[in-house]
Structure formats: C-alpha cells, structure tokens
Design a protein around this motif. Structure first.
Motif: not given
Lengths: 316, 413, 431
Positions: A15-24, A149-158
């Motif tokens: 659920f947390g990752m779904l939230l991150f996906l929506m909120a990123s 969600a994790v991929a988006i996080f990593v790519v954005l961070l990079l």
C-alpha cells in the motif's frame, strides 16, 4: 500473531508503494516549483482513462508508455498557458488555478467516458498470483506496482543526484532566485517539471486503474491523502516522500489489525446519561475503526513538531 | 457563458414564481445530477422519464400529463431543502428522492414542517431508496412513504435465507462507519442470534466512509477469522474495492450484500472473478422470467444503452403513486395518501403481492436473494455489459418480511 | 466579465472614503436593501435562497479575515461553520425542552462562542506556522473533525445529523419563526451586524497589523509585534463569525449534519472569497451571493454546470485575480478622472467578440454533452429556445466559427482596451 505481523507488513509495504507511485509526481512538482498541484489526482484519473482506452485497442504495455506522454503534453500546455500566467499572482492563485482545473477535468472525463465505472482490467500478462503466504495470494500485478514505484524512486533519485538537471533542481531548492540569475531558463524547466510530474501521476493511473475502480469520480474519492504523503515527507525530499509513503502504509495497515478500544484497556464506562452516551462513542472506538484517519493525525503532529517534514530541507 | 443569458430569465422567475399548470402531474426528482454521485442519480431520473413517457403515451394519469422535473441536490441535505422549495414554487406536490439517508431525513422533516405550517397546501415525499430504519421508526411521518425495504426488512429476508444454509458457521460483518452501516450490523447480530444461534459472528468491522484505497488489510483480517460468509452494507467505491481486494487475495467466502447490484457493483464482481459467490437481497432482479417486467426492462435498456441498470423500486414507486392518484381522482397528496395506506399492489419484478403498512407507510414486497455469475440458459439480461447476470436463489414473500415498527404517526386533523 | 487584467497597484482593503456621509450612507443603504429585498423577490425559493446567501455572506467574510486580510489560506474553515451549527442545534433542542431559555433570535451567539472556542483551540495549534504548513495543518484538522463527526454518533447525530424545530423555542416578542420570511429578517439582522463588526475590525489598528502580517511578516517582527499572536487572534475571530454563520444555518434549515463541515464546504468558501475579490471588503459578499446563486440555479440550465463553474473560476484566477470587485474597482480611477465614458466603447468592443466566443464555447460544450451524456434522450436540443440537432454539421460549424472568430477578436480587442485603459489612467497620474 506471526501471521498478522507478516501479512500486515507485506500489505503495508504494498500500500505504501502504491501511495508513493501516486504521490511521486506531486512531490516532484511541489519540490521544484513550490506549487501544490491540487489537480494531481485529476491527472492521475486522466492517466487511468487514457490507459483504459489505449489498452483496449493496442494493449496494456503500449498504454503504459503512451498514456503518460499524452498526459504530460496536456500538463505542459496547462503549465505554459495557464499556470505560468497565474504564477505572478502568487501561490494562492496557483493553488486555486489547479483547484478550478479539478472541476474541468472531471467534467470532461464524464463527457467522454460517462459516469459509470469502465471495465479496465488487469492485463493477462500480469494476471496470475505471484506468491502465496499463509494461504493469502498476492497477484503479480501488485508486485509490478511495487517494482514500478521502486524503479521510479531510484531513477528520480539518480537524476537529482547525478545529472546536471538534478544539480539545478537542488540549487533551486535552496537558492531559487540565484538559479534564475545564473541564466537558466527557469520557465522551460518549470514546464518540463510540470510535464514530468503529471506524467508520473498518469503512470500511477495506468497501473492503479485496473486494481482500483476507474470511474469519473475517482480523483475526488482519492481525497487529500497524497498531500499528506508529500508534506509529511518534507518539501523537496524525494526520500522523505518515499519514507512517508511506507510509514503511512504500515501505520494504516497495522492499525486495521488491532481491534483495541479504550473500553478494552480500561473497562466499560458506567455512565447512564447523555454525557455517558457521548463519552461512550469515544470510549468504544477501536484503533482499526480510525485507521484511515490516522495519516491526517500524523500530518498535524508532524507539522507541529517538525514543520519541515521528516526529511525536508527547508520549512514548508 | 450561457448562464449570463439565463440569469435574467431566472431572476424574473425568482420574482414571479412559476404558475402551476393545473393539467399536469408534476413529479420533482431531488437527487444528485452532477458531481461524483451523479451516476446513480441520473439513472433514477432516466427511470422516471421513461415511466412518464409510457404513462403519457397511454393518455396520462387521470388525463393529466405526467411531467418529471430533476433537481440537483449534490447529495447535500441543505441544498436538497432549497431544491425542494424550488420544486414547490414550480407547482410540484410530489417529491421523489432515494440517495442518501441524510438527505432523506432532511426532506422528511422539511415536508412534515412545511405541511404543518402551510395547512392549505400539502406535499408528499416518496422515498425510493433511503433505507435507514429511522425514516419509518423514530422519525416516521404521515407525509413520507418508503418504497424500498428498509435495513431491518432486508436483513430479515437475508437471515431467513441464511438460516437454511447449513454450511455457514462463521459470519464476518464489515460495514461503513456511519448510521446506515451500524444499522446493518446491529440488525445482523440481532437476527442471526434469533434464527441461528449456532452461527458465530467472528468479526464486526467498521471502516470510515469512502476513505480507503486499499482493502487488503481488511481482507487479511476476514481471512484470519476463518469466516465462511461476510455480510456487508457497503456501496459504491467501498463495495467495489472490497470485492476486488478479496478477489486478488483469493478469499473464498460467500458475500451477502445490500448493494452489489448498484451502479459499478457488477463490473467489480466480474473483475474480481467471484462468480456465484456474491449474493444480494433486493426487491427484484431482471431474470425472473415475468413477461410483463421483461417487456418493460427490454424497452428501458434499449433506450438507455449507456446505463442499463434497472431499479424495480422506482417502477413500484411510480406504479403505486399512479394507482393512488387514479383511485383518489386527485393529485393532491392530502387526497391520495389515504389511498396509499394499506394499498395492495402487484410488484414490478414478479407480480407478487405487496402492500403498504398503514402504521409506518412502509411498502412490504416480495424480496429476492440472487447470486451473480455468467448468464445461464434462458436468462436474457446481463448487467453493465459484463455478460454476467443475476440468478434467483431464494424468494421471501412480503408477509415474511414484516418487522415491527416503533412509529407513532401523527396524522393530520 | 471583460476578461482583461489591469495592471493595478495592490488594492487597499475597505478602500473607504473619507467622506462621512458616504461612509455611513453605504451602511444605511445596505440596511434598507436588506429590508426591501423580500418585497422585490418574494417567491418561496427567493426567500430561501436569500436566507442561504445571508449566512454564506457572513461565512465568506469571516474566511476573508484569514485569506484576504491576514494572508492565511485555510482549507478547513467549514469546521467552524459545522461546529457552530451543531452546538446551536443542541442548544435549540435544550431550549425546546426548557433547559436553556435563550430566545431563538440570540441562538447564533451559541454558534459564535463555539466557533471562537474552537478557533482558539485549533488556532493555538496551527497559527504557529504560516504559508503552506498552515494550509496543510488546517487540511489535516478538517479531515480529522469531519471524519470524527461520523464516528461520534451521539454528538453529531450520525449521517442524518441533528434536526431541530425552531418554532418550539421561547417566543418573547410573539415571533414564532415559522414562516421563512421571519427567518429571513433574523438572518438579515445578524448578517448586517456581523458585516458591520467585521468591517469595524478592518479599521482598527489590529486590522492594519493583520494586513502587515500578510504583506511583510518580517518587518512586523522587527517593529516588535508577534506575528503568531496576530495570526492567532485573526484565526479565532474568523472562527467566531463562522460559528455565527453556522448557528444561523442551523436555524435556517433546522438541521445540521456532518457534510456541513466537509471539504466541499471548505472549498466553496475559498471560491466565494476569491471570485468576489479577496482584496476588498465587499469582495466576499459579492462572491458569496453569486456562488450560492450559481450552485442552486445553474443546475437547472445545464447538466454540466460544474464545467462552466470550473472554467469561470479558472478565468477569474487567470484574468481577474482581484475578483469581480477588483474589476469594478479598476474603474474608480477613471471615474475620478471623469473619463469612464471614454473607455466604454472599448469595453463594448471587447465584450461583443467575448460573448460570441462564450456562446460558441457553450454550444460546443452543450452539443458534446447531448452527444455523450444525454445521448439516450435523442439528438434534438435547444439553446436559448433555438431548436437544432446535436449531430448535424450546421450548428457545429456555427459554434466553431463563433469560438475561433470570437476568441481571436476578443484577444485583439482586449489588448487595445488594455492600452486605452493604461493611457487613461496614465493621463490622470501625469495630470
């Protein structure tokens, strides 16, 4: 007990990752432009409907690429001809502009796709169960959600840490005026940022649409939970938003598992009058019952104690 | 903008008020016609327009033309009251509403006060869907008639059915945390105890209204409880998401529901792939094989292809209203309400016997338990273009659904 | 709506004239207007609508104490409206049982005190921050209160809310408050008093300090004022007046429910204040009247009224950020210079293609609606009593031509008008 902890943890993370996906996307726009895009959920809805329409004709995977691009184009047009003009009237005007946009997008979606839910289904290639724990199956689609969600996080961070654009962004966070003075085309950066932000919302829409309900009121029903994620995480902090998503996901999921009320802890109240009725309402409320409200409590508490959010770099 | 032109016209209408034409039977439909809840509100209006057109094609009711006027209340109680006032100004004496018990109670109160304060001018509130029991119990009113079975009546039918299902041993209750959800849960606990003391209620869950995106934790809880059936009053998004989460987690239980058939429900059940596992209790379904109903349903669905959802209760509402108006030879509520009291009626879906109880103005009618799955031979109606439809599993006669009421009705005069 | 944006200096709130006759005369006029309105608009609907407008005027003005005067964007102002209403309703029910002998006409005081109390409570929490943090805390509090209202069923009456009968209260002057017209005069009186009080507040040193906190909080701190305290007092006072509005709503509808403190209501008040114009005292009044009217009446004309509503709102944010009153106030320098007549041809020049474009746009919207949402009702429709088919070519061509030609003409005319306006006002400054 072990089962509850285990299953709740998995559910909470999902659920947390779904939230991150929506909120990123929201956090990208908020951190770089300082605009709290109230229409973010509306762009998420647009993504879901574009995803539905495209996947009906040429399949889910092309939709996952095309829908965000379409939404990004719409977003950039909105930024170029609307938001940019409003920018000079200040943050309140920007907020209200996006507020007005939510009405327009909802009505347009209603006109095109009607008011009933559309039959947006999980693609066959992801429609199997990925793993089973304690006889609960977890569909592959949810795992895909998590991985995205994790991929988006990593790519954005990079991008933020390792590229030139990221450098400008980081600079803009702490010294927004200086960046402009150094000759960067702030206007164009803003337009791109807004496009990327709403495209991320659209990605969330394409992926979450089949798992949730794709309907013209889905944006409104999502409510302000995404703002909680972004603000609790802290302005300008992608990692903060990631941590906040996980935290909210876990808090809410674990809270559901606990049927404990004040009455269970201290025994029932013995007040036989009107006041007793009022107090009993509070006395008998279980933690599970208020689980979905806890994020808002968290929001208020975090902002009081630590106004820059969990990992924010400057005060909101 | 268009309203710029219309503003003047409206301003004039505000001053003058609308002159009530004598030869039309005006029905004011006060329900959401814009915004998020409009999907169901619009379907209700479609029904009434369809019914009015049919009645007018046959020469009207008492030779009066039936006219249906929609008033958008945005499911807001206060807005509803202003819209009711608007309807009254436009000569409407019959208010029809059905979405949201908060609105229902507000209109019931308003209508009662209005009639008391304006003794020469009466209006009536025909309620086709607000089913909180308070409407026909604590707050019951002479000027209100309830055409949908209320929470307790439906639960009586549902538990009569569950009583005979020997494979059900553990039941889980999950409801939205507001008065309707609590009414469902309370009725379930009470009636299950009376009818099947051996069934264990293994969970009585409440969750906030339309605040939940992920129902997985709730499904995990249901699973952990070992329940083999779930009773829920959830509707809308809370219903769809719950069922889809259950489908994803592979939860195999029977679902006993109030609103599985409401807009969006069938689509969600199909997506969750829960064929034959979801039951609903209501006043009628499409596949009962009653020729008269089939003909009407077909005509209706042909006209409203975009939203092919049929609410038998609205046909019952209009049918009873027309019958009472014709018997009273008057469209003044003060004249036709006495006819409605105790009126017997062949209900829309099956032609079964129904009647309105005089004490609380509640319609009692045959209720059906049905399950949802792929269409079987001889079933011609699917729902929401899913290819799946409702199949009758059980029927409870009107007399077996009668529950006591605490109504102490204040009658005029 | 001429739709041009004028390069104005930031308006001063109130903008009162020094002429005492004019200053008091306006209030006499307002009072007379409130008294005479029911004579002009006498239908039941009109009275009900004006009652609602009256409460909304108080509510929107109280909101503008935050947004317009102190620069605080709150997303949870309806909380005070709702809580004030609930406590008033409980007090009225106690009054009906003889436990709380306050006549009905003073019941809004209960709402006001409630609003003030919760304003102090929540204000202590959220006014320590300004800007986005403040906005988010109010959002969080609003969600918490609105959600709790459904859970705490004995206090808030669950989904149905608390209903009351206003006629059962003590009636000292023999006024029963049964007929809506009597309620109208009660609301009008309270509305007048509240307007006067809130206007007076803007004229006090405290009101001025609020403006200073809005415009330059750093400087306010430097000269020795505590910005938090000023925000706190403004927040509490806004709660007080919102509570009064809530009390009046309870009397007006004889019903309070949880929806009244929901996000939708909080959003509506932002719209009201902004559409009217947050920089002017009269702005929220105009905004409240207009938005209430549109919310109740627009749905009779078109199914997709929220689309028009959204477009209008976006238009105002983009082209008239000072609101409707801002547009009117922009004419004042012209009036003073006695050259308004010189501008009128320009306004007409801009208005004609503008209206054409709007007509085209509204045709496109309505025909699309007929094709999609109302498709099952057939293709025949009519706009302004002109019947046509939504799926034929001619009306679509007319609509597109109107939209494009009108839009282009409007943009050109707007540019010309703006130049003329700048010249006219520049004259004044030079002379």
């Amino acid at each position: 007990m072990l089962e509850i902890v285990f299953v709740s943890t998995i559910n909470g993370v999902l659920f947390g990752m779904l939230l991150f996906l929506m909120a990123s996307g929201l956090t990208v726009i908020f951190s770089m432009m300082g605009v709290l895009n109230l229409a973010h959920a509306s762009f998420y809805m647009l993504g879901a409907f574009f995803g539905f329409e495209i996947s009906r004709h040429i399949g889910f995977w092309p939709a996952l690429i095309l829908a965000p691009i379409l939404v990004a184009l719409i977003g950039m047009v909105v930024e170029r001809f609307g938001l940019r003009r409003v920018h000079r009237y200040g943050h309140v005007a920007e907020l209200l502009f996006t507020f007005g946009l939510t009405f327009v997008i909802q009505q347009v979606v209603e006109m095109v796709w009607g008011r009933l839910p559309v039959n947006y289904v999980v693609p066959p290639s992801l429609n199997f169960s990925a793993f089973t724990i304690f006889s609960t199956t977890y569909p592959a689609f949810k795992v895909f959600e998590l991985l995205t969600a994790v991929a988006i996080f990593v790519v954005l961070l990079l991008i933020i840490r390792r590229t030139r654009i990221g450098l400008i962004v980081q600079a803009a966070l702490t010294h927004p005026d200086m960046v402009g003075m150094l000759g960067h085309n702030v206007d164009r950066i803003f337009m791109l940022v807004f496009g990327v932000g709403v495209a991320l919302a659209a990605v969330a829409g394409v992926i979450a649409g089949p798992a949730l309900v794709t309907q013209s009121n889905m944006a409104g029903l999502l409510g302000p939970i995404l703002f909680v994620v972004v603000v609790v995480g802290g302005l300008g902090s992608l990692s903060g938003a990631f941590a906040a998503s996980l935290l909210i996901g876990l808090v809410q999921t674990f809270a559901v598992a606990f049927d404990i009320s004040l009455a269970d802890l201290f025994g029932p109240l013995d007040l036989d009058n009107a006041l007793g009725d009022y107090l009993n309402d509070i006395w008998n409320v279980t933690i599970a019952q208020v689980a979905p409200i806890l994020p808002y409590l968290l929001l208020v508490l975090v902002l009081i104690v630590r106004p820059r959010g969990l990992m924010g770099m400057r005060d909101t | 903008m268009k309203h710029l032109f219309a503003t003047t016209a409206l301003a004039v209408s505000l001053v003058a008020g609308h002159a009530a034409a004598e030869d039309t039977l005006k029905i004011g439909y006060v329900d959401p016609l814009s915004g998020g809840a409009a999907s169901v509100g619009q379907i209700g209006l479609n029904h009434l327009k369809f019914i009015a057109d049919e009645a007018n094609a046959k020469g009207g009711i008492n030779r009066e033309k039936v006219e249906v006027i929609g008033y958008d209340n945005q499911v807001n109680a206060q807005t509803s009251l202003v819209q009711v006032q608007k309807a009254i100004d436009e000569g409407v004496r019959i208010i029809v509403q059905g979405n949201g018990s908060s609105v229902g109670v507000a209109i019931e109160d308003f209508v009662a006060k209005y009639n008391r304060r304006n003794p020469d001018k009466h209006i009536v509130y025909l309620n086709y869907g607000a089913i909180d029991p308070v409407l026909t119990n604590e707050k019951c009113s002479y000027w209100h008639v309830s055409f949908d079975a209320n929470v307790n009546v439906k639960m009586a039918a549902l538990t009569n059915f569950i009583k005979d299902q020997s494979d059900i041993k553990k039941i889980y209750l999950i409801d939205q945390d507001y008065s309707f959800g609590h009414a469902v849960a309370d009725a379930a606990v009470k009636m299950l105890k009376e009818k099947r003391a051996d069934i264990e209620v293994v969970g009585n869950e409440f969750h906030p209204l339309v605040k939940i995106t992920d129902f997985a934790p709730y499904v995990a809880k249901i699973k952990a409880s070992g329940a083999d059936a779930v009773i829920t009053g959830n509707w809308g998004q809370d219903f769809s998401l719950l069922l889809k989460a259950a489908g994803q987690a592979g939860l195999k239980v029977k679902w006993f529901t109030y609103y599985a058939g409401a807009a969006g429900g069938p689509t969600a059940i199909k997506q969750a792939d829960l064929a034959g596992q979801v039951y609903q209790v209501n006043e009628g379904i499409n596949n009962l094989g009653y020729p008269e109903a089939d003909k009407t349903i077909k005509a209706y669905i042909d006209r409203y292809k975009d939203a092919p959802v049929v609410f038998p209760r609205i046909f019952n509402t209009a049918g009873l209203l027309f019958k009472a108006v014709e018997e009273a030879k008057s469209s003044d509520p003060a004249d036709f309400i006495p006819k409605l009291e105790g009126m017997e009626y062949k209900t829309f879906s099956s032609g079964g016997d129904g009647f309105i109880r005089k004490e609380d103005h509640q319609l009692f009618q045959p209720l059906f338990i049905s399950s949802f799955g792929p269409l079987k031979d001889g079933e011609s109606f699917d729902e929401e273009n899913t290819g799946w439809g409702w199949t009758k599993i059980g029927e409870v006669a009107a007399k077996d659904t009668v529950v006591p009421t605490t109504c102490e009705m204040k009658r005029p005069g | 709506m001429t739709g041009t944006s004028f390069s104005l200096p930031p308006p001063t709130p109130g903008g009162a004239t020094s002429n005492p006759v004019l200053r008091y005369g306006i209030w006499v006029l307002v009072a007379a207007g409130l008294l005479l309105l029911p004579q002009v608009f006498s239908s039941g609907l009109a009275i009900s609508t004006m009652c609602l407008m009256g409460t909304m005027v108080i509510f929107a003005l109280s909101y503008n104490m935050l947004l317009g005067q102190t620069g605080l964007l709150s997303f949870g102002h309806a909380v005070f409206l709702g809580l004030g209403g609930f406590l008033t309703a409980h007090a009225m029910n106690m009054g009906a049982d003889g436990l709380f002998p306050l006549p009905l006409m003073f019941m809004p005081i209960v709402g006001g005190v409630t609003g003030l109390a919760f304003g102090i409570l929540f204000g202590a929490v959220c006014t320590r921050r300004a800007g986005t943090a403040f906005a988010m805390i109010t959002l969080g509090i609003a969600e918490l209160v609105a959600s709790s209202a459904l859970i705490l069923r004995h206090v808030f009456g669950g989904e149905e809310g608390i209903s009351v009968d206003r006629t059962e209260l003590p009636q000292p002057l023999g006024i029963v408050f049964g007929p809506q017209i009597e309620v109208y005069y009660l609301i009008a009186a309270w509305c007048f008093v509240s307007m006067l009080a809130m206007y007076a507040i803007t004229r006090t040193p405290f009101g001025r300090m609020c403006n200073a906190v809005r415009d330059n909080p750093v400087r306010v701190s430097f000269i020795g004022y505590n910005t938090t305290t000023i925000r706190f007092i403004a927040f509490s006072l806004a709660g007080l007046f919102a509570g009064i509005a809530g009390g009046l709503t309870a009397i007006n509808f004889e019903l309070v429910n949880a929806a009244q403190m929901g996000a939708a209501e909080s959003g509506t008040v932002i719209l009201m204040a902004y559409i009217g114009g947050t920089g002017f005292f009269a702005g929220p009044i105009i905004g409240a009247v207009l938005v209430t009217y549109l919310q109740l009446m627009l749905s009779d004309i078109t199914n997709v009224w929220q689309l028009y509503f959204g477009l209008m709102f976006i238009g105002i944010v983009m082209y008239a950020p000072n609101g409707i009153v801002g547009l009117l106030a922009a004419q004042r320098p012209l009036l003073e210079r006695r050259c308004l007549h010189r501008m009128i041809p320009y306004y007409v020049l801009a208005l004609v293609p503008g209206l054409g474009a709007l007509a085209g746009l509204s045709m496109v919207i309505e025909m699309t609606t007929q094709l999609s949402v109302s498709g099952s009702e057939g293709m025949s429709m009519s706009l302004m009593h002109i019947p046509f088919e939504a799926d034929s070519v001619v009306p679509w061509s007319i609509a597109v031509v109107l939209l494009l030609a009108g839009g282009y003409g409007f943009l050109r005319a707007a540019a010309v008008t703006r130049n003329a306006y700048d010249t006219a006002t520049a004259d004044r400054r030079a002379g």
